[in-house]
Design a protein around this motif. Sequence first.
Motif, PDB file in Angstrom:
ATOM      1  N   PRO A 127       0.832  -1.215   0.000  1.00  0.00           N
ATOM      2  CA  PRO A 127       0.000   0.000   0.000  1.00  0.00           C
ATOM      3  C   PRO A 127       0.865   1.264   0.000  1.00  0.00           C
ATOM      4  CG  PRO A 127      -0.719  -1.541   1.693  1.00  0.00           C
ATOM      5  CD  PRO A 127       0.595  -2.061   1.158  1.00  0.00           C
ATOM      6  N   VAL A 128       0.464   2.247  -0.795  1.00  0.00           N
ATOM      7  CA  VAL A 128       1.149   3.545  -0.848  1.00  0.00           C
ATOM      8  C   VAL A 128       0.106   4.646  -0.680  1.00  0.00           C
ATOM      9  CG1 VAL A 128       3.046   2.716  -2.312  1.00  0.00           C
ATOM     10  CG2 VAL A 128       1.005   3.689  -3.379  1.00  0.00           C
ATOM     11  N   ASN A 129       0.574   5.849  -0.418  1.00  0.00           N
ATOM     12  CA  ASN A 129      -0.312   6.992  -0.253  1.00  0.00           C
ATOM     13  C   ASN A 129      -0.989   7.296  -1.590  1.00  0.00           C
ATOM     14  OD1 ASN A 129      -1.571   9.425   0.246  1.00  0.00           O
ATOM     15  ND2 ASN A 129       0.304  10.530   0.764  1.00  0.00           N
ATOM     16  N   PRO A 130      -2.333   7.228  -1.647  1.00  0.00           N
ATOM     17  CA  PRO A 130      -3.033   7.480  -2.903  1.00  0.00           C
ATOM     18  C   PRO A 130      -3.288   8.954  -3.170  1.00  0.00           C
ATOM     19  CG  PRO A 130      -4.608   6.853  -1.249  1.00  0.00           C
ATOM     20  CD  PRO A 130      -3.257   6.787  -0.598  1.00  0.00           C
ATOM     21  N   GLY A 131      -3.096   9.812  -2.163  1.00  0.00           N
ATOM     22  CA  GLY A 131      -3.476  11.213  -2.308  1.00  0.00           C
ATOM     23  C   GLY A 131      -4.883  11.390  -1.774  1.00  0.00           C
ATOM     24  N   SER A 132      -5.625  12.295  -2.361  1.00  0.00           N
ATOM     25  CA  SER A 132      -6.975  12.598  -1.873  1.00  0.00           C
ATOM     26  C   SER A 132      -7.818  11.343  -1.730  1.00  0.00           C
ATOM     27  CB  SER A 132      -7.676  13.573  -2.822  1.00  0.00           C
ATOM     28  OG  SER A 132      -7.012  14.801  -2.828  1.00  0.00           O
ATOM     29  N   SER A 133      -8.526  11.250  -0.611  1.00  0.00           N
ATOM     30  CA  SER A 133      -9.359  10.080  -0.312  1.00  0.00           C
ATOM     31  C   SER A 133     -10.813  10.403  -0.586  1.00  0.00           C
ATOM     32  CB  SER A 133      -9.181   9.688   1.152  1.00  0.00           C
ATOM     33  OG  SER A 133      -7.879   9.191   1.335  1.00  0.00           O
ATOM     34  N   PRO A 134     -11.693   9.451  -0.681  1.00  0.00           N
ATOM     35  CA  PRO A 134     -11.449   8.034  -0.449  1.00  0.00           C
ATOM     36  C   PRO A 134     -10.762   7.399  -1.656  1.00  0.00           C
ATOM     37  CG  PRO A 134     -13.740   8.385  -1.027  1.00  0.00           C
ATOM     38  CD  PRO A 134     -13.096   9.732  -0.974  1.00  0.00           C
ATOM     39  N   ALA A 135      -9.669   6.733  -1.402  1.00  0.00           N
ATOM     40  CA  ALA A 135      -8.899   6.079  -2.455  1.00  0.00           C
ATOM     41  C   ALA A 135      -7.917   5.105  -1.817  1.00  0.00           C
ATOM     42  CB  ALA A 135      -8.144   7.102  -3.290  1.00  0.00           C
ATOM     43  N   LEU A 136      -7.491   4.139  -2.594  1.00  0.00           N
ATOM     44  CA  LEU A 136      -6.421   3.222  -2.195  1.00  0.00           C
ATOM     45  C   LEU A 136      -5.466   3.096  -3.367  1.00  0.00           C
ATOM     46  CD1 LEU A 136      -8.351   0.257  -0.498  1.00  0.00           C
ATOM     47  CD2 LEU A 136      -6.941   1.977   0.634  1.00  0.00           C
ATOM     48  N   ALA A 137      -4.201   2.850  -3.050  1.00  0.00           N
ATOM     49  CA  ALA A 137      -3.194   2.605  -4.079  1.00  0.00           C
ATOM     50  C   ALA A 137      -2.229   1.559  -3.552  1.00  0.00           C
ATOM     51  CB  ALA A 137      -2.448   3.882  -4.430  1.00  0.00           C
ATOM     52  N   SER A 138      -1.709   0.763  -4.462  1.00  0.00           N
ATOM     53  CA  SER A 138      -0.769  -0.275  -4.096  1.00  0.00           C
ATOM     54  C   SER A 138       0.242  -0.420  -5.227  1.00  0.00           C
ATOM     55  CB  SER A 138      -1.529  -1.588  -3.890  1.00  0.00           C
ATOM     56  OG  SER A 138      -0.794  -2.477  -3.116  1.00  0.00           O
ATOM     57  N   CYS A 139       1.524  -0.527  -4.854  1.00  0.00           N
ATOM     58  CA  CYS A 139       2.589  -0.622  -5.862  1.00  0.00           C
ATOM     59  C   CYS A 139       3.430  -1.867  -5.631  1.00  0.00           C
ATOM     60  CB  CYS A 139       3.490   0.607  -5.810  1.00  0.00           C
ATOM     61  SG  CYS A 139       2.674   2.145  -6.296  1.00  0.00           S
ATOM     62  N   GLN A 140       4.118  -2.268  -6.684  1.00  0.00           N
ATOM     63  CA  GLN A 140       4.991  -3.437  -6.644  1.00  0.00           C
ATOM     64  C   GLN A 140       6.255  -3.110  -7.416  1.00  0.00           C
ATOM     65  OE1 GLN A 140       3.958  -6.927  -9.169  1.00  0.00           O
ATOM     66  NE2 GLN A 140       3.831  -7.997  -7.205  1.00  0.00           N
ATOM     67  N   ASN A 141       7.425  -3.332  -6.770  1.00  0.00           N
ATOM     68  CA  ASN A 141       8.697  -3.158  -7.458  1.00  0.00           C
ATOM     69  C   ASN A 141       8.964  -4.403  -8.287  1.00  0.00           C
ATOM     70  OD1 ASN A 141       9.300  -0.620  -6.417  1.00  0.00           O
ATOM     71  ND2 ASN A 141      10.127  -1.519  -4.550  1.00  0.00           N
ATOM     72  N   LEU A 142       9.153  -4.197  -9.566  1.00  0.00           N
ATOM     73  CA  LEU A 142       9.381  -5.311 -10.485  1.00  0.00           C
ATOM     74  C   LEU A 142      10.849  -5.725 -10.457  1.00  0.00           C
ATOM     75  CD1 LEU A 142       7.125  -3.943 -13.331  1.00  0.00           C
ATOM     76  CD2 LEU A 142       6.580  -5.769 -11.710  1.00  0.00           C
ATOM     77  N   ALA A 143      11.244  -6.602 -11.339  1.00  0.00           N
ATOM     78  CA  ALA A 143      12.631  -7.060 -11.413  1.00  0.00           C
ATOM     79  C   ALA A 143      13.571  -5.880 -11.639  1.00  0.00           C
ATOM     80  CB  ALA A 143      12.778  -8.080 -12.545  1.00  0.00           C
ATOM     81  N   PRO A 171       6.657  10.943  -6.439  1.00  0.00           N
ATOM     82  CA  PRO A 171       5.624  10.553  -5.469  1.00  0.00           C
ATOM     83  C   PRO A 171       4.356  10.087  -6.183  1.00  0.00           C
ATOM     84  CG  PRO A 171       6.012  12.936  -5.423  1.00  0.00           C
ATOM     85  CD  PRO A 171       6.970  12.353  -6.404  1.00  0.00           C
ATOM     86  N   PHE A 172       3.937   8.858  -5.856  1.00  0.00           N
ATOM     87  CA  PHE A 172       2.769   8.293  -6.522  1.00  0.00           C
ATOM     88  C   PHE A 172       1.540   9.173  -6.342  1.00  0.00           C
ATOM     89  CE2 PHE A 172      -1.201   6.061  -6.559  1.00  0.00           C
ATOM     90  CZ  PHE A 172      -1.163   5.472  -7.803  1.00  0.00           C
ATOM     91  N   ASP A 173       1.303   9.649  -5.115  1.00  0.00           N
ATOM     92  CA  ASP A 173       0.093  10.423  -4.840  1.00  0.00           C
ATOM     93  C   ASP A 173       0.027  11.679  -5.699  1.00  0.00           C
ATOM     94  OD1 ASP A 173       2.288  11.366  -3.318  1.00  0.00           O
ATOM     95  OD2 ASP A 173       0.990  12.170  -1.755  1.00  0.00           O
ATOM     96  N   ASP A 174       1.124  12.390  -5.829  1.00  0.00           N
ATOM     97  CA  ASP A 174       1.132  13.603  -6.652  1.00  0.00           C
ATOM     98  C   ASP A 174       0.912  13.272  -8.128  1.00  0.00           C
ATOM     99  OD1 ASP A 174       1.582  15.135  -4.393  1.00  0.00           O
ATOM    100  OD2 ASP A 174       3.741  15.306  -4.731  1.00  0.00           O
ATOM    101  N   THR A 175       1.455  12.145  -8.572  1.00  0.00           N
ATOM    102  CA  THR A 175       1.286  11.731  -9.964  1.00  0.00           C
ATOM    103  C   THR A 175      -0.174  11.415 -10.247  1.00  0.00           C
ATOM    104  OG1 THR A 175       3.520  10.802  -9.911  1.00  0.00           O
ATOM    105  CG2 THR A 175       2.102  10.126 -11.725  1.00  0.00           C
ATOM    106  N   ARG A 176      -0.789  10.621  -9.375  1.00  0.00           N
ATOM    107  CA  ARG A 176      -2.212  10.280  -9.551  1.00  0.00           C
ATOM    108  C   ARG A 176      -3.080  11.527  -9.553  1.00  0.00           C
ATOM    109  NH1 ARG A 176      -6.190   9.819  -4.971  1.00  0.00           N
ATOM    110  NH2 ARG A 176      -8.063   9.848  -6.188  1.00  0.00           N
ATOM    111  N   LEU A 177      -2.832  12.431  -8.615  1.00  0.00           N
ATOM    112  CA  LEU A 177      -3.643  13.651  -8.536  1.00  0.00           C
ATOM    113  C   LEU A 177      -3.491  14.491  -9.805  1.00  0.00           C
ATOM    114  CD1 LEU A 177      -3.077  14.661  -4.803  1.00  0.00           C
ATOM    115  CD2 LEU A 177      -5.001  13.410  -5.797  1.00  0.00           C
TER     116      LEU A 177
END
Length: 187
Positions: A127-143, A171-177
């Motif tokens: 789980p990562v910070n999604p930014g403005s809620s209600p929201a969820l975000a999740s990331c995975q580091n690949l190879a 930052p993921f949250d800023d990118t999504r926003l």
Amino acid sequence: MNVAKTSLTALTAVGLMGCSHSADVDPPKGVPNKTKAPGSFAEPFPEKLFGTLNLVSVTPAEGASQIPEGAHHKVVGDQLTVLYRGDKGWKLSATGAQAEVSDIRAAMAMLTEKAGKPAGARTDWVPVNPGSSPALASCQNLAEGEGTRCYWVDSDTVGYMIMSEEAAILPFDDTRLALEGLEAKKS
């Protein structure tokens, strides 16, 4: 007298700036609509992200790049894929769409479970910070060298993002926003 007249004129001008009249009017034919409802994954997207990534393309998502639907989210708009590139290998690709989301947590669980953990991935879904809620975000580091991938779900949008290893520091949250045209909530 001139001071009073100037002050009154300035106050009137300032007062009028706060007034606006709006009407639902379609843009003239042939002129693209350059506005976007906040919280929508739709055009126009920012021409630049963080001053380092330039918008390259916006295309309909097709085939494997489409976000799968589930019991708790149904895509209701066009799925679009946005590609940004920058110097020194920076690359960010995001696919998203407006959606009817009945359960944000269940939708996120379904998306990440279906995506799984590919061979060589350095992490599970985190789980990562999604930014403005209600929201969820999740990331995975690949190879090593493949970057990071993330899903996000909010009350009316689903999205999937792949960031090159270089761009994964953003930052993921800023990118999504930025992609949804939302503003960060002030704390």
